[in-house]
Design a protein around this motif. Sequence first.
Motif, mmCIF file in Angstrom:
data_model
loop_
_atom_site.group_PDB
_atom_site.id
_atom_site.type_symbol
_atom_site.label_atom_id
_atom_site.label_comp_id
_atom_site.label_asym_id
_atom_site.label_seq_id
_atom_site.Cartn_x
_atom_site.Cartn_y
_atom_site.Cartn_z
ATOM 1 N N ASP A 148 0.820 -1.215 0.000
ATOM 2 C CA ASP A 148 0.000 0.000 0.000
ATOM 3 C C ASP A 148 0.851 1.261 0.000
ATOM 4 N N ARG A 149 1.974 1.237 0.714
ATOM 5 C CA ARG A 149 2.871 2.397 0.693
ATOM 6 C C ARG A 149 3.471 2.570 -0.710
ATOM 7 N N ALA A 150 3.817 1.449 -1.338
ATOM 8 C CA ALA A 150 4.430 1.527 -2.663
ATOM 9 C C ALA A 150 3.451 2.061 -3.707
ATOM 10 N N VAL A 151 2.225 1.546 -3.712
ATOM 11 C CA VAL A 151 1.280 2.003 -4.738
ATOM 12 C C VAL A 151 0.802 3.425 -4.469
ATOM 13 N N ALA A 152 0.866 3.875 -3.212
ATOM 14 C CA ALA A 152 0.561 5.286 -2.949
ATOM 15 C C ALA A 152 1.534 6.175 -3.713
ATOM 16 N N LEU A 153 2.806 5.747 -3.770
ATOM 17 C CA LEU A 153 3.846 6.535 -4.445
ATOM 18 C C LEU A 153 3.793 6.398 -5.956
ATOM 19 N N VAL A 154 3.593 5.178 -6.457
ATOM 20 C CA VAL A 154 3.743 4.958 -7.906
ATOM 21 C C VAL A 154 2.418 4.950 -8.657
ATOM 22 N N SER A 155 1.293 4.986 -7.948
ATOM 23 C CA SER A 155 0.010 4.903 -8.638
ATOM 24 C C SER A 155 -1.022 5.895 -8.119
ATOM 25 N N HIS A 156 -1.321 5.835 -6.826
ATOM 26 C CA HIS A 156 -2.458 6.601 -6.316
ATOM 27 C C HIS A 156 -2.194 8.096 -6.274
ATOM 28 N N ALA A 157 -1.056 8.508 -5.717
ATOM 29 C CA ALA A 157 -0.726 9.938 -5.712
ATOM 30 C C ALA A 157 -0.542 10.471 -7.141
ATOM 31 N N PRO A 158 0.173 9.770 -8.027
ATOM 32 C CA PRO A 158 0.264 10.241 -9.409
ATOM 33 C C PRO A 158 -1.101 10.413 -10.074
ATOM 34 N N HIS A 159 -2.043 9.517 -9.755
ATOM 35 C CA HIS A 159 -3.381 9.656 -10.334
ATOM 36 C C HIS A 159 -4.023 10.970 -9.889
ATOM 37 N N LEU A 160 -3.874 11.297 -8.613
ATOM 38 C CA LEU A 160 -4.451 12.546 -8.114
ATOM 39 C C LEU A 160 -3.739 13.763 -8.689
ATOM 40 N N LEU A 196 -14.749 4.390 -8.924
ATOM 41 C CA LEU A 196 -13.745 3.398 -8.539
ATOM 42 C C LEU A 196 -12.562 4.067 -7.865
ATOM 43 N N TRP A 197 -12.084 5.173 -8.429
ATOM 44 C CA TRP A 197 -10.914 5.823 -7.859
ATOM 45 C C TRP A 197 -11.211 6.485 -6.515
ATOM 46 N N THR A 198 -12.445 6.914 -6.308
ATOM 47 C CA THR A 198 -12.823 7.403 -4.984
ATOM 48 C C THR A 198 -12.679 6.285 -3.954
ATOM 49 N N ASP A 199 -13.115 5.083 -4.313
ATOM 50 C CA ASP A 199 -13.013 3.932 -3.418
ATOM 51 C C ASP A 199 -11.546 3.583 -3.153
ATOM 52 N N ILE A 200 -10.733 3.621 -4.200
ATOM 53 C CA ILE A 200 -9.309 3.295 -4.046
ATOM 54 C C ILE A 200 -8.615 4.294 -3.131
ATOM 55 N N ILE A 201 -8.805 5.595 -3.392
ATOM 56 C CA ILE A 201 -8.148 6.626 -2.587
ATOM 57 C C ILE A 201 -8.633 6.576 -1.150
ATOM 58 N N ARG A 202 -9.920 6.365 -0.953
ATOM 59 C CA ARG A 202 -10.462 6.248 0.402
ATOM 60 C C ARG A 202 -9.790 5.107 1.161
ATOM 61 N N SER A 203 -9.541 3.999 0.471
ATOM 62 C CA SER A 203 -8.971 2.817 1.124
ATOM 63 C C SER A 203 -7.498 2.978 1.457
ATOM 64 N N ASN A 204 -6.810 3.926 0.809
ATOM 65 C CA ASN A 204 -5.372 4.105 1.043
ATOM 66 C C ASN A 204 -5.048 5.553 1.400
ATOM 67 N N ALA A 205 -6.016 6.236 2.005
ATOM 68 C CA ALA A 205 -5.902 7.678 2.223
ATOM 69 C C ALA A 205 -4.667 8.110 3.017
ATOM 70 N N PRO A 206 -4.320 7.485 4.158
ATOM 71 C CA PRO A 206 -3.160 7.972 4.925
ATOM 72 C C PRO A 206 -1.851 7.914 4.132
ATOM 73 N N ALA A 207 -1.619 6.813 3.410
ATOM 74 C CA ALA A 207 -0.367 6.689 2.646
ATOM 75 C C ALA A 207 -0.323 7.712 1.510
ATOM 76 N N VAL A 208 -1.474 7.935 0.858
ATOM 77 C CA VAL A 208 -1.522 8.917 -0.225
ATOM 78 C C VAL A 208 -1.315 10.323 0.326
ATOM 79 N N ALA A 209 -1.922 10.615 1.474
ATOM 80 C CA ALA A 209 -1.770 11.946 2.089
ATOM 81 C C ALA A 209 -0.315 12.231 2.426
ATOM 82 N N GLU A 210 0.417 11.211 2.856
ATOM 83 C CA GLU A 210 1.829 11.404 3.186
ATOM 84 C C GLU A 210 2.626 11.797 1.942
ATOM 85 N N ILE A 211 2.375 11.115 0.832
ATOM 86 C CA ILE A 211 3.077 11.444 -0.413
ATOM 87 C C ILE A 211 2.718 12.850 -0.873
#
Length: 364
Positions: free
Chosen positions: A171-183, A220-235
């Motif tokens: 989850d930490r890795a995909v926050a950096l390489v996928s979820h934060a870049p998407h936002l 779908l992306w709302t659900d994904i970001i919600r599920s990994n919110a703390p790691a994405v917020a850190e990035i």
Amino acid sequence: MIRTAAVVGTGLIGTSAGLALSRRGVRVHLLDIDEAAARVAAARGAGVFGPPAERVDLAVIAVPPTRVAQVVAQQQRLGLAHAYTDVASVKSPATLAVADAAVQDSSYVGGHPMAGSERSGPLAARADLFEGRTWVLTPGARTSSAALNRTLAAVSLCGAVPVVMEPSAHDRAVALVSHAPHLVATLMAARLGDASREALALAGQGVRDVIRVSGGDAALWTDIIRSNAPAVAEILGELMKDLEALTGALNALEVSAPAPEDALGAVRELLRRGRDGWEAVYEPGGAPGQVTLTVPLADRPGEVDRLIDAAQGAGVCPDGIDLCWSQGSSELSARLAAPPLTAESVRRTLADGGWRVSVAATPS
């Protein structure tokens, strides 16, 4: 080996998995709360519509992260499969929820194929979507070897490269390489929503590349970001610091003449760091687990183009091809990056074309 499977959720990933498994001789059953989506997937050749008459070897749960545990538990009660995996892009919440809700969590293996598209739905699916791509697996402490082996067999049939990770590390890795870049792409795309026609007429491939992923399904992306919110917020918090420093430097450049060196230096340093990050992703052989193939090239017209055509025909991504000149030997050579599962096929193709190929694996 698996002979039968079920796909629950026939969007892009679920239908692509059905197409890939069906192509390899697996009988796939397609289920979805949206019957139309499942029937479209069946019409595309991803499997047969409807539940199986008896337990299948493996069920692929292709639903948003917050629904994984509920669907796994529901299908276990119905006796759908001997083993279950999912494809959700956030693993820690799903793993904990499955442990609480599942009838038998030993039959569950968390999974996440690192493949996708800005398009969604069964019409966007492709049988080769997972070819050479990483497929993360997050088996739990109670996961049975039978469940893991069935899941590994499915990943192999889809042409992907399995990588086992802890859910939190994933989850930490995909926050950096996928979820934060998407936002970040979405933030840039949102700036374009009110742009003038004159400005949009100037939009070229560069901006299209930047915003491409923002065309994904918003729900779908709302659900994904919600599920990994703390790691994405850190990035994003670290990114905000860079943006503040960059904004300050740009404001200083705007009002000062001559331009202050410290402001120019800040811009230059950020661009340098960006280049370093680009190289970490795009340089051939840079990704852990990749295989680097080195091919000396003869000094004759058309040799480079011939090699590039052959490499791409064998499945090597254009970004995975690099040309190198050796001053010592006065020799031009090509370096090609290929996933482990396809590297031998690429090597044989190039060898059949008359090239001498040396192979080296990149350390994990």
